[in-house]
Design an enzyme around this catalytic site. Structure first.
Site, PDB file in Angstrom:
ATOM      1  N   SER A   1       0.847  -1.196   0.000  1.00 24.09           N
ATOM      2  CA  SER A   1       0.000   0.000   0.000  1.00 24.09           C
ATOM      3  C   SER A   1       0.877   1.237   0.000  1.00 24.09           C
ATOM      4  O   SER A   1       2.030   1.193   0.467  1.00 24.09           O
ATOM      5  CB  SER A   1      -0.913   0.010   1.235  1.00 24.09           C
ATOM      6  OG  SER A   1      -1.560   1.258   1.384  1.00 24.09           O
TER       7      SER A   1
ATOM      8  N   TYR B   1      -2.673  -0.777  10.481  1.00 26.17           N
ATOM      9  CA  TYR B   1      -2.684  -1.082   9.042  1.00 26.17           C
ATOM     10  C   TYR B   1      -1.388  -0.618   8.385  1.00 26.17           C
ATOM     11  O   TYR B   1      -0.723  -1.365   7.659  1.00 26.17           O
ATOM     12  CB  TYR B   1      -3.890  -0.421   8.392  1.00 26.17           C
ATOM     13  CG  TYR B   1      -3.995  -0.643   6.897  1.00 26.17           C
ATOM     14  CD1 TYR B   1      -4.522  -1.816   6.378  1.00 26.17           C
ATOM     15  CD2 TYR B   1      -3.572   0.338   6.009  1.00 26.17           C
ATOM     16  CE1 TYR B   1      -4.622  -2.017   5.006  1.00 26.17           C
ATOM     17  CE2 TYR B   1      -3.670   0.155   4.636  1.00 26.17           C
ATOM     18  CZ  TYR B   1      -4.190  -1.031   4.134  1.00 26.17           C
ATOM     19  OH  TYR B   1      -4.278  -1.220   2.770  1.00 26.17           O
TER      20      TYR B   1
END
Length: 679
Positions: free
Chosen positions: A556, A569
């Site tokens: 990501s 995350y």
């Protein structure tokens, strides 16, 4: 009966015959019908032959798979036939006998159908018929089995002369309904489509009864102590351990996809004392050995041997197999023979475990295995009533390296970029993972769709295609045992894996103070630990195969971009990003490339966003959830929303063959987020 009725009736008969594996093997045999049509040019009646074209399959035949030829022109070829030494020229001549536009290319067996004086003809490859055809005293047994209703025709390579031979048999034996072709199969005929089909089935079923009533109980000899089948679970575990090694060996000349078969037929054959002797004789029917090669590789160790000993012995046997195959080629090759296509086995038999078969794709590998099962049935039948005596090696070579077969291979379409590659995609049941699985399959890969939600994975796999293209496995990537079980299923489905995509993920959007231990552990278990577990299990397979491979992490932009309210995350994604660098450094010596993709927030189609993450991120940025994708787009340099297919395109770019010298790379797929630029 109209022309369309004639073709439709022929297709229906073909489909019925082809639907039963007792009648013929996949893509084997051909059928035909003769009839009259008005010539559109002369307006005069013209006699035509409809016959299954080259490369078709009876069970799935449609009218488009029929070749349509003028009988007057086909019969005229008899007078211009230059003789058996030049009979290959007749295949090109069939093109000048075609009627109308479209239709399939005529096959080598066209003469068998056109020259035989019968309105309907079937040529089939039933196991029972080939058993008689390959028996040492097949001519005598054929007479005992059928009397004068079926005539023996000695072996001859398929072609124009065989068509003339069968036509002569039909003329000289008016009571006959068909013939057994030595070493090959059967041919039947009839005045109507119904009669022809009935005659074909009579020959097949009569042969089956004859073998059952007259055959000895153990045609393959006694069971060899210690070579019996392992229990099912143990058998499959051992198969999964050996499969990558065997696939790597079978891919020495060119990459192959694998198929595993542990049916009772295979296990019984590999446990018997005649295994080595019969396997060495090879298959006989041309349709069989064109797919299985002249003989299989047989492991000569019991299943009680250690995996390490089995692997070492397989490598020795493989080297010997390649030497023997090269010698076979050199014994029979002529100056104009096609070059040797590869010396690796297509069939590997492992006593107590099963059979591994290989091909350019899963269907080819599976069908090769099915053909060897046909061959086992043939050997059983022949040995039950006589001695198995296939056509000799020279004849096998003449067919395997036939110029007509080579031309057929050259006409095959160019393979897709990921052909022969097996992809394992975690989190493949939705969103980015689904898009990746679909793209990789579209580019030619076999795909294993892995997901915690097995029903979702199964839906995606079914949408992609048959089990020859995609299979589904349930997988909790946070469990080492579950990951290893999922990889075993992948290996058993396709022989191994080549391309692993660590995509499984989830996100919980909370501030630091709101983030619980459980939140932290869950996200790290799935993404950081899960990617590690999948990569570890996959690396074992990749190293055993010795074929290189790819591992791709879907990380990501948050791996490098410090955004609010996603500490768990973002740090898990940073862990993934560094795994890419670490594993690229460690696995490079095995030819395994490890790369990553860093997407921005993918809203549409995303399982993560649909699960509540979208609403929470929208709240962080103060926008309605339905406008979150547009919000993300506006903060990028390109002002574009990132979609699942954009991420899938990056995965393909990394693995499709152009970036062969790239490893340890992260590709941003974020439409340009300056704060996430890699430094």
């Amino acid at each position: 009966m109209t022309v369309s009725d004639t073709a439709a009736e022929l297709v229906a008969r073909s489909n019925r015959l082809g639907a039963d594996p007792r009648n013929t093997n996949y893509a084997g045999g051909n059928t035909s019908a003769k009839g009259t049509e008005t010539d559109p040019v002369t307006r005069q009646p013209v006699e035509l032959l409809w016959v299954k074209g080259s490369g078709g399959d009876l069970g799935t035949l449609t009218s488009k798979g029929l070749a349509v030829l003028r009988l007057d022109r086909l019969n005229a070829l008899v007078d211009s036939y230059p003789g058996v030494d030049r009979e290959d020229e007749m295949v090109a001549a069939f093109d000048y006998c075609l009627h109308g536009k479209g239709g399939a290319a005529p096959s080598i067996d066209t003469a068998m159908h056109g020259l035989v004086d019968a309105p309907h003809v079937d040529h089939l490859h039933p196991d029972s018929g080939i058993a008689l055809a390959t028996a040492a005293d097949g001519e005598k047994l054929t007479a005992e089995c059928f009397g004068d209703r079926v005539v023996w025709v000695p072996w001859r390579r398929p072609g124009f002369q065989l068509g003339l031979d069968i036509a002569a048999v039909k003329r000289e034996n008016p009571a006959a309904i068909g013939c057994v072709l030595g070493g090959h199969g059967i041919t039947a005929w009839g005045n109507t489509s119904e009669e022809c089909e009935a005659n074909s089935l009579e020959i097949i079923r009569t042969a089956e009864r004859f073998l059952a009533e007259n055959g000895k109980a153990e045609p393959f000899g006694a069971v060899v102590e210690g070579f019996e089948a392992l229990p099912a679970d143990e058998r499959r575990e051992r198969a999964a351990a050996l499969a990558p090694v065997i696939r790597g060996l079978a891919s020495t000349d060119k990459p192959q996809v694998g198929h595993f078969n542990d049916s009772d037929v295979v296990l019984e054959f590999t446990a018997r004392e005649k295994l080595t002797e019969l396997a060495a004789l090879g298959t006989s029917c041309p349709d069989h050995f064109l797919r299985t090669k002249v003989r299989p590789l047989v492991l000569d160790l019991p299943p009680s041997a250690s995996v390490e000993d089995a692997v070492a012995r397989l490598k020795e046997l493989h080297e010997a197999y390649r030497e023997e195959y090269a010698a076979y080629y050199n014994r029979h090759a002529e100056p104009d023979s096609p070059a040797m296509r590869g010396a690796d086995p297509a069939i590997v038999l492992v006593p107590g475990v099963g059979m591994f078969s290989f091909g350019k794709d899963k269907q080819t590998a599976r069908v090769a295995g099915e053909f060897y099962v046909n061959a086992i049935n043939v050997m059983r039948g022949a040995e039950a009533v006589s001695t198995y005596a296939p056509i000799d090696e020279r004849e096998k070579f003449r067919i395997e390296y036939w110029a007509l077969e080579e031309a057929k291979l050259q006409r095959m379409p160019k393979p897709k970029p990921l052909a022969t590659r097996v992809a394992f995609v975690t989190g493949g049941g939705s969103g980015i993972g689904k898009a990746i699985a679909q793209r990789l399959a579209a580019e030619g890969a076999c795909v294993v769709v892995a997901d915690l939600d097995q029903a979702a994975a199964e839906a995606v796999a079914k949408e992609i295609g048959s089990t020859d293209v995609a299979v589904a496995v349930g997988a909790d990537v946070s469990s080492a045992a579950a990951v290893e079980a999922a990889l075993r299923e992948a290996v058993l489905a396709f022989g191994g894996v080549d391309l692993i995509v660590n995509n499984a993920g989830l996100s919980i959007s909370k501030s630091l103070l709101e983030t619980t231990d459980r939140d932290w552990d869950l996200q790290h278990d799935v993404m950081a630990k899960g990617s590690f577990l999948v990569s570890r299990a996959a690396a074992k397979v990749l190293i055993d195969q010795g074929m290189g491979g790819d591992i791709v992490y879907i990380s990501s932009k948050n791996a490098v971009f410090a955004g609010p309210n996603n500490v768990a995350y973002g740090s898990a994604k940073a862990d993934q990003a560094h795994q890419v660098r670490l594993l690229a450094a460690e696995l490079g010596e095995y030819g395994v490339r490890v790369n990553g993709v860093n997407p921005d927030g993918v809203v549409r189609g995303s399982g993560i966003f649909a699960g509540g993450w979208g609403a929470k991120r929208a709240a962080v940025y103060g926008v309605p959830e339905e406008e979150l994708g547009a919000y993300y787009a506006q903060r990028t340099l390109l002002k574009r929303e990132v979609l699942p297919e954009n991420v899938a395109a990056a995965v393909f770019a990394l693995t499709g063959g152009d970036l062969t010298h790239t490893t340890g790379l992260h590709i941003p797929v974020d439409a340009g987020v300056a704060a996430a630029f890699l430094r």
